[in-house]
Design a protein around this motif. Structure first.
Motif, short mmCIF file in Angstrom:
data_model
loop_
_atom_site.label_atom_id
_atom_site.label_comp_id
_atom_site.label_asym_id
_atom_site.label_seq_id
_atom_site.Cartn_x
_atom_site.Cartn_y
_atom_site.Cartn_z
N HIS A 43 0.79 -1.07 0.01
CA HIS A 43 -0.10 0.21 0.10
C HIS A 43 0.80 1.19 -0.02
CE1 HIS A 43 -3.40 -2.51 1.73
NE2 HIS A 43 -3.40 -2.62 0.15
N GLU A 44 2.29 1.12 0.13
CA GLU A 44 2.98 2.44 0.36
C GLU A 44 3.75 2.58 -1.15
OE1 GLU A 44 3.50 4.34 2.75
OE2 GLU A 44 1.80 3.42 3.88
N LEU A 45 3.29 1.57 -2.11
CA LEU A 45 3.93 1.85 -3.52
C LEU A 45 3.24 3.18 -4.13
CD1 LEU A 45 3.78 -1.67 -5.18
CD2 LEU A 45 5.55 -0.36 -4.87
N ASP A 46 4.21 3.92 -4.84
CA ASP A 46 3.80 5.09 -5.42
C ASP A 46 2.98 4.49 -6.84
OD1 ASP A 46 4.61 7.97 -6.40
OD2 ASP A 46 4.19 6.88 -8.13
N ILE A 47 1.97 5.18 -7.08
CA ILE A 47 0.92 4.91 -7.95
C ILE A 47 1.63 4.53 -9.58
CG2 ILE A 47 0.52 7.22 -8.61
CD1 ILE A 47 -2.53 6.26 -8.94
N ALA A 48 2.88 5.11 -9.63
CA ALA A 48 3.56 4.84 -11.09
C ALA A 48 4.06 3.62 -11.06
CB ALA A 48 4.60 6.21 -11.16
N ASP A 49 4.76 3.07 -9.89
CA ASP A 49 5.35 2.03 -9.48
C ASP A 49 4.24 0.87 -9.34
OD1 ASP A 49 8.12 2.62 -9.32
OD2 ASP A 49 7.94 3.34 -7.66
N ASN A 50 3.17 1.24 -9.05
CA ASN A 50 1.92 0.37 -8.83
C ASN A 50 1.35 -0.15 -10.25
OD1 ASN A 50 -0.11 -1.21 -7.07
ND2 ASN A 50 -1.37 0.03 -8.65
N LYS A 51 1.42 0.89 -11.29
CA LYS A 51 0.90 0.63 -12.49
C LYS A 51 1.91 -0.24 -13.24
CE LYS A 51 0.31 2.79 -17.04
NZ LYS A 51 1.20 3.73 -17.85
N VAL A 52 3.39 -0.32 -13.03
CA VAL A 52 4.23 -1.46 -13.47
C VAL A 52 4.01 -2.67 -12.97
CG1 VAL A 52 6.56 -2.01 -13.85
CG2 VAL A 52 6.02 0.35 -13.92
N VAL A 53 3.91 -2.69 -11.50
CA VAL A 53 3.35 -3.87 -11.11
C VAL A 53 2.14 -4.64 -11.65
CG1 VAL A 53 2.71 -5.02 -8.74
CG2 VAL A 53 4.44 -3.53 -8.81
N THR A 54 1.00 -3.61 -11.91
CA THR A 54 -0.16 -4.38 -12.51
C THR A 54 0.16 -4.79 -13.92
OG1 THR A 54 -1.28 -2.71 -11.15
CG2 THR A 54 -2.39 -3.51 -13.17
N GLU A 55 1.01 -4.18 -14.79
CA GLU A 55 1.18 -4.51 -16.08
C GLU A 55 1.98 -6.02 -16.20
OE1 GLU A 55 3.38 -1.09 -17.65
OE2 GLU A 55 1.55 -0.02 -17.79
N VAL A 56 3.01 -6.07 -14.94
CA VAL A 56 3.80 -7.50 -14.86
C VAL A 56 2.72 -8.34 -14.48
CG1 VAL A 56 5.48 -8.58 -13.54
CG2 VAL A 56 5.87 -6.02 -14.63
N PHE A 57 1.75 -8.16 -13.74
CA PHE A 57 0.83 -9.43 -13.24
C PHE A 57 -0.02 -9.73 -14.45
CE2 PHE A 57 -3.55 -10.10 -11.66
CZ PHE A 57 -3.31 -10.99 -11.18
#
Length: 104
Positions: free
Chosen positions: A64-78
């Motif tokens: 939940h501490e991930l920046d929204i830009a980094d979360n976007k990459v995590v989502t894309e990888v998933f």
């Protein structure tokens, strides 16, 4: 065997234990991981959080501490992983021949 893939963070952060997190290792998910995540909730967002945490090795609190830009990459990888695609390509790295499953 090729090196494991990781997600470099644009915005590193301090974990709950005080460790600076600047990259996230990628662990391939299994069907059992989905079952465990679904056992926590029927809410798709909660299930996704559990799967992201399992894939990256983060706690839910740190996730939940991930920046929204980094979360976007995590989502894309998933999503690429779930679709059986080339995770290395999402990360801007070409997979060498025979390393398609390097993120295990």
């Amino acid at each position: 065997m090729a090196d494991k893939l990781s997600i470099p963070l644009k915005f590193p952060f301090k974990s709950g234990t005080g460790e600076t997190i600047s990259k996230l290792p990628i662990h391939r998910l299994k069907r059992k991981d989905i079952a465990v995540a679904q056992g926590h909730s029927k809410d798709d967002a909660v299930i996704e959080d559990h799967l992201f945490a399992k894939m990256t090795g983060l706690t839910l609190e740190d996730l939940h501490e991930l920046d929204i830009a980094d979360n976007k990459v995590v989502t894309e990888v998933f999503r690429e992983m779930a679709g059986g695609g080339d995770i290395a390509a999402v990360l801007g790295r070409g997979a060498a021949a025979g390393t398609q499953d390097a993120a295990q």
